[in-house]
Design an enzyme around this catalytic site. Structure first.
Site, PDB file in Angstrom:
ATOM      1  N   HIS A  21     -22.238   1.511 -32.895  1.00 46.24           N
ATOM      2  CA  HIS A  21     -20.999   2.173 -33.320  1.00 46.24           C
ATOM      3  C   HIS A  21     -20.919   3.613 -32.829  1.00 46.24           C
ATOM      4  CE1 HIS A  21     -23.170   3.698 -37.008  1.00 46.24           C
ATOM      5  NE2 HIS A  21     -22.332   4.684 -36.862  1.00 46.24           N
ATOM      6  N   ASP A  79     -27.014  -2.979 -34.790  1.00 48.81           N
ATOM      7  CA  ASP A  79     -26.185  -1.813 -34.460  1.00 48.81           C
ATOM      8  C   ASP A  79     -26.926  -0.840 -33.531  1.00 48.81           C
ATOM      9  OD1 ASP A  79     -24.318   0.196 -34.413  1.00 48.81           O
ATOM     10  OD2 ASP A  79     -23.980   0.218 -36.571  1.00 48.81           O
ATOM     11  N   SER A 131     -26.296   8.598 -38.077  1.00 46.40           N
ATOM     12  CA  SER A 131     -26.294   7.332 -37.352  1.00 46.40           C
ATOM     13  C   SER A 131     -26.975   7.490 -36.010  1.00 46.40           C
ATOM     14  CB  SER A 131     -24.874   6.849 -37.133  1.00 46.40           C
ATOM     15  OG  SER A 131     -24.507   6.090 -38.230  1.00 46.40           O
TER      16      SER A 131
HETATM   17  N1  ARG Z   1     -20.723   3.079 -41.978  1.00 46.99           N
HETATM   18  C1  ARG Z   1     -21.484   3.410 -40.817  1.00 46.99           C
HETATM   19  C2  ARG Z   1     -21.273   4.925 -40.484  1.00 46.99           C
HETATM   20  O1  ARG Z   1     -20.713   5.632 -41.211  1.00 46.99           O
HETATM   21  C3  ARG Z   1     -21.217   2.495 -39.671  1.00 46.99           C
HETATM   22  C4  ARG Z   1     -19.818   2.506 -39.204  1.00 46.99           C
HETATM   23  C5  ARG Z   1     -19.455   1.483 -38.183  1.00 46.99           C
HETATM   24  N2  ARG Z   1     -18.002   1.441 -38.142  1.00 46.99           N
HETATM   25  C6  ARG Z   1     -17.260   0.476 -38.727  1.00 46.99           C
HETATM   26  N3  ARG Z   1     -15.986   0.688 -38.894  1.00 46.99           N
HETATM   27  N4  ARG Z   1     -17.757  -0.660 -39.095  1.00 46.99           N
HETATM   28  O2  ARG Z   1     -20.909   5.330 -39.447  1.00 46.99           O
HETATM   29  N1  ASP Z   2     -22.914   5.379 -40.442  1.00 49.12           N
HETATM   30  C1  ASP Z   2     -23.120   6.800 -40.588  1.00 49.12           C
HETATM   31  C2  ASP Z   2     -22.979   7.546 -39.265  1.00 49.12           C
HETATM   32  O1  ASP Z   2     -22.261   7.147 -38.382  1.00 49.12           O
HETATM   33  C3  ASP Z   2     -24.427   7.082 -41.244  1.00 49.12           C
HETATM   34  C4  ASP Z   2     -24.290   7.234 -42.732  1.00 49.12           C
HETATM   35  O2  ASP Z   2     -23.230   7.659 -43.181  1.00 49.12           O
HETATM   36  O3  ASP Z   2     -25.275   6.989 -43.423  1.00 49.12           O
HETATM   37  O4  ASP Z   2     -23.486   8.612 -39.093  1.00 49.12           O
END
Ligand code: ARG
Ligand code: ASP
Length: 719
Positions: A84, A226, A655
Site C-alpha cells: 500500500h 502487504d 507502514s
Molecule cells: N490501514 C493501513 C494504513 O494505515 C493500511 C492501508 C491500506 N489501504 C487500504 N485502503 N486498504 O495505512
Molecule cells: N497503515 C499505516 C501506515 O500506512 C500504519 C498504521 O497506521 O499503523 O502507515
C-alpha cells in the site's frame, strides 16, 4: 516463594506497563530506554541500533515517499516496503494493458526495473538536539507575533544560520530540516540525503498485496501480503541524481540481515520508522472536538463519495485503475475515523484523558504553579470558540476539495486580466498558456462522467451538513438560479463551463471572451470554495492565536509530570525517525474472544471468496497451498505464516517499518493496526493495541515460490 513470585510479577507488570508505549527519539535511547529494552529482551548493545558516530541499523531505515517507511535489504539498494506504500507508483505505472495492480509486477533483470515518477527515498544521516541554539536565537530575533518558535519558515532560517556557523555546506540531494518537538519545548535538526531515481522491482498482485482490502483493513485477524520492492539508483559516484539510464544501483552503507527463525509469544521486538502524527497531549475537550468534526466528516462525507466511486470502478477497468489509489487513501482514514470514534466511546477514553489531566492540574495546585490550569482553561475556551469554523472547514475540505478532482481547473485570472485590459499581445500569450494548462487538466480528468456523479453527491452531502446561512457563496446562486437543486448546478458545470468538456474549451479558446469567464460555472464554483476555505481559516486563526502557547505549556507540564515519576518521555509523532519496542502478544478484544498472535495461509483459504474482489485468491497461490510447497519458509509444523502482531506503539507512517527481533534481524514489515486499538493515537492502551506485520517468511515465499524471482532472494542476507 510466594513473595518472590509476587514481586517478580509486579516487576514484570511495571516493566510491560512502560515497555510498549512510546515513539522514542533515537537520540534518547541510550539515556532513557536501553536498560528497559535490555531487560525486556534486547540482545544487542544500543549503539548497534543507533550510533551517532558510526553505522548502525538506523542507516538501513529510510523514509519512503512522503508518508511511509522502508528498509534497505541488499547491498545494492533494494528497499522493502508495503504494497500500500508502493500503491501510488504501481497504479501510475499501470494501464489496462499492463495492469500491475491486478497482476503484480516482477523485474526479472535490472533492465526491467521501472522508474517511478515523483517517488523519493530519504536517508536520515544525522540527528542533532539543537534546543539550546534555537532558544538563544529566539531571544535574539524580533518576534512581533510571538509565533516564531513553531513557524517552519522561521525555523528554516535558524537552521541555515546554524549550518553556516558550523561550516556545513549541503551538496545536491542533501537537505537539513529543523523541527519543533513537544509543542516547541525542544528542537532537533536532521541532515538528510534524498534519492530521486527510484525503480519498481516487484509487487505481488493486489489479491495478495491487498488481500481483504477495505473489509480487512485495520483488522486483526489478517492475511495480507502487504509488501513491494523498489531499488535506489544513484550516479556512478553513488550520489543522488535525477533519473538517467546511466544511473546505477546504490551501493549502500548498511543493509539488514533477515532471520527466518520467526518468533514466539512474548518475544522481544522493536520497530523503527517514521510515524506521522498522533495526539497524546490533547486534553479531553480536544478529543471530543476531534470526534465531532474531523472524524465525523471523514466518516460521512467519504462514505458518500466512496459509494459512488466504487460503483463506477467495478463497472470499468480504466475507471478502476484511475481511481484505485485515491479510493484507497480515502477509504483508509474513513474506516480509521469510524473505528476511532467507536473506540473512544467504548473504551471511555475521555475518562482516561480526564484522569491524566486532573493529575497534572493537581500537581500544579500542589506546587503552586498556576500555569497548567491557565493553559488548560485557555485550550478549553478556544475549543468552544473555534468549533463551528472547524466543522465547516472540515466539510469544505472533505466534500469540495479532496473529493472533487475536477475542481483542479487551471487558473483563468491572468487571461481575465489581459482581456479586461484589452492587451492583445498579453491575450495571445495567456491564451497559449491556458491551452497548455487545459491540456494537462483534461489529461488528469479522463472520466468526467464519474466526476459529475461525485460532484453531485458531494454538493448534496455538503448542503446536508452545513446550514443554509453558513454555506459557501455559490449556494446562494444555486438557490436563486437552480431552485436549490445542486444536481442541476453540477450538470450546468459540465454542460456549459469552458472546462466542462474539451469541446467547450476549444470553442472558448478559439475566441476568448471576458463575459464567458466572468459567468463560468466551474470558475465561479472554484472561487467560492477558495473563499469559503479562506473565511474558515481566518476565523480559526483568530481563535487559535493563543492555542500554541497554551499547548506548549500543557506539554511542558506533562513532560515534567512524567519525569517527576521517573518515567521516560517522548514527543508526539511528527514524521521523524522513531523507535518503538515491545513484544509479540496475542490479545483479547472482548469477553470470550482470544486472538492468536499469528495467522497462516490456511486462513487465506478460509477467507477465499471468488465472487468478492476483496477476497479472491490467485490460482497459483492455491496450488502452492495444496502442495505445501513452502521451502525453507514454512513453520516447524509445515504451515506458512502470513501475518503477526506486536504491542509496539505504531501509527500512520510506520507502514513499511522493519520489525526486528532481539538480535536486530529483520523478521517482518509493519503495515497496520487493529480495530480495537485505533484510539491509540489519542491514548495508548497496552491491553488492546497491536501493530500488524507481514511475516518476512511470507514475503520471501511469495517472491521465490509465487513469482519465481529467485534472483531477488539471492541478493539478500539471510540467516
Ligand atoms: N490501514 C493501513 C494504513 O494505515 C493500511 C492501508 C491500506 N489501504 C487500504 N485502503 N486498504 O495505512
Ligand atoms: N497503515 C499505516 C501506515 O500506512 C500504519 C498504521 O497506521 O499503523 O502507515
Amino acid at each position: 516463594m510466594k513473595r518472590t513470585l509476587l514481586s517478580l510479577f509486579l516487576a514484570s507488570t511495571l516493566l510491560t506497563a512502560h515497555a510498549d508505549e512510546g515513539m522514542w527519539m533515537l537520540t534518547d535511547l541510550q539515556k532513557q530506554n536501553e536498560v528497559a529494552m535490555t531487560e525486556l529482551g534486547l540482545l544487542i548493545p544500543i549503539h548497534e541500533v543507533y550510533n551517532p558516530d558510526g553505522i548502525s541499523l538506523k542507516d538501513a531505515v529510510v523514509h519512503f515517499g512522503r508518508g511511509c517507511t522502508g528498509e534497505v535489504i541488499s547491498a545494492e539498494g533494494l528497499v522493502l516496503t508495503n504494497h500500500h506504500c508502493g500503491y501510488g507508483s504501481i497504479q501510475q505505472l499501470s494501464s489496462v494493458e499492463h495492469d500491475y495492480l491486478t497482476d503484480g509486477f516482477w523485474a526479472m533483470s535490472r533492465e526491467e526495473e521501472l522508474p517511478c515518477k515523483g517517488l523519493t527515498i530519504t536517508y536520515i544521516d544525522q540527528i542533532m538536539d539543537v534546543t539550546d541554539y534555537v532558544e538563544q536565537q529566539l531571544q535574539i530575533d524580533e518576534d512581533p507575533h510571538g509565533t516564531n518558535y513553531l513557524s517552519p519558515k522561521y525555523l528554516s532560517k535558524v537552521c541555515d544560520r546554524f549550518l553556516s556557523e558550523q561550516g556545513l555546506v549541503l551538496e545536491d540531494g542533501h537537505t537539513a530540516e529543523l523541527k519543533a518537538f513537544y509543542g516547541g519545548n525542544r528542537y532537533y535538526l536532521f541532515l538528510k540525503t534524498t534519492y530521486s531515481d527510484i525503480r519498481m522491482v516487484g509487487a505481488p498482485p493486489s489479491s495478495i498485496g491487498k488481500f481483504g482490502a477495505d473489509t480487512d483493513n485495520w483488522m486483526w485477524t489478517r492475511h495480507t501480503g502487504d509488501f513491494s520492492l523498489f531499488r535506489i539508483y544513484a550516479d556512478r559516484d553513488g550520489k543522488p541524481a535525477k533519473y538517467s539510464a546511466d544511473n546505477v544501483p546504490l551501493k549502500v552503507k548498511k543493509h539488514l540481515t533477515i532471520s527466518l527463525s520467526g518468533y514466539k509469544k512474548e518475544d522481544f521486538t522493536f520497530v523503527m520508522g517514521f510515524p506521522g502524527r498522533n495526539w497524546r497531549y490533547m486534553i479531553s475537550d480536544e478529543v471530543e472536538e476531534r470526534m465531532e468534526t474531523t472524524n465525523f466528516m471523514r466518516h460521512h462525507v467519504r462514505d458518500a463519495r466512496q459509494r459512488v466511486l466504487m460503483e463506477q470502478m467495478l463497472k470499468d477497468d480504466a475507471v478502476r485503475i484511475h481511481y484505485a489509489s485515491k479510493y484507497a487513501s480515502s477509504a483508509n482514514y474513513w474506516k480509521n475515523a469510524i473505528g476511532m470514534n467507536e473506540g473512544l466511546v467504548r473504551l471511555r477514553v475521555l475518562d482516561t484523558k480526564r484522569k491524566q489531566q486532573e493529575e497534572l492540574l493537581e500537581r500544579g495546585r500542589q506546587t503552586g504553579d498556576s500555569s497548567y490550569q491557565q493553559a488548560f482553561n485557555q485550550i478549553r475556551h478556544i475549543v468552544t470558540q473555534r468549533r463551528s469554523a472547524l466543522y465547516h472547514q472540515q466539510a469544505i475540505q472533505e466534500a469540495l476539495v479532496t473529493a472533487l478532482d475536477f475542481m483542479a481547473i487551471p487558473s483563468t485570472a491572468a487571461l481575465t486580466k489581459a482581456l479586461k485590459e484589452k492587451d492583445k499581445a498579453k491575450i495571445a500569450e495567456e491564451t497559449e498558456k491556458l491551452k497548455k494548462a487545459a491540456d494537462r487538466y483534461f489529461a488528469s480528468i479522463p472520466h468526467p462522467e464519474v466526476e459529475r456523479l461525485v460532484g453531485k453527491e458531494m454538493m448534496r452531502t455538503y448542503m446536508q451538513y452545513i446550514p443554509r446561512e453558513e454555506r459557501i457563496g455559490i449556494c446562494q446562486v444555486i438557490e436563486s438560479r437552480f431552485k436549490g437543486d445542486s444536481d442541476k448546478f453540477i450538470d450546468a458545470c459540465f454542460d456549459y463551463s469552458i472546462f466542462g468538456s474539451r469541446e467547450n474549451f476549444d470553442k472558448f479558446i478559439a475566441k476568448p471572451k471576458l463575459y464567458k469567464l466572468n459567468s463560468d460555472w466551474m470558475v465561479l464554483f472554484k472561487y467560492s470554495i477558495t473563499d469559503g476555505l479562506m473565511k474558515t481559516a481566518i476565523t480559526m486563526s483568530q481563535y487559535n492565536k493563543s492555542y500554541n502557547a497554551a499547548h506548549k505549556t500543557w506539554v511542558r507540564g506533562m513532560m515534567e509530570l512524567k519525569q517527576s515519576k521517573g518515567q521516560p518521555i517522548y514527543p508526539d509523532a511528527n514524521s521523524t525517525l522513531r523507535l518503538t519496542y515491545g513484544t509479540v502478544q496475542p490479545y483479547s478484544p472482548a469477553d470470550g474472544i482470544d486472538y492468536e498472535y499469528y495467522t497462516t495461509l490456511k486462513g487465506v483459504m478460509e477467507k477465499e471468496d471468488p465472487d468478492n474482489w476483496e477476497f479472491v485468491v490467485p490460482e497459483k497461490l492455491k496450488q502452492l497451498y495444496r502442495t505445501k510447497n513452502y521451502g525453507r519458509y514454512a513453520l516447524p509444523n509445515g504451515e506458512m505464516p502470513v501475518n503477526f502482531i506486536v504491542n509496539t506503539d505504531n501509527t500512520g507512517g510506520n507502514s513499511g517499518s522493519p520489525v526486528f527481533n532481539a538480535k536486530g534481524q529483520l523478521i517482518g514489515t509493519g503495515f497496520d493496526r487493529n480495530y480495537e486499538g485505533l484510539t491509540g493515537d489519542i491514548a495508548f492502551r497496552p491491553s488492546s493495541q497491536r501493530a500488524i506485520c507481514v511475516d518476512i517468511r511470507y514475503t520471501l515465499f511469495i517472491i521465490e515460490k509465487y513469482a519465481g524471482a529467485k534472483h531477488i532472494i539471492d541478493e539478500l542476507t539471510i540467516e
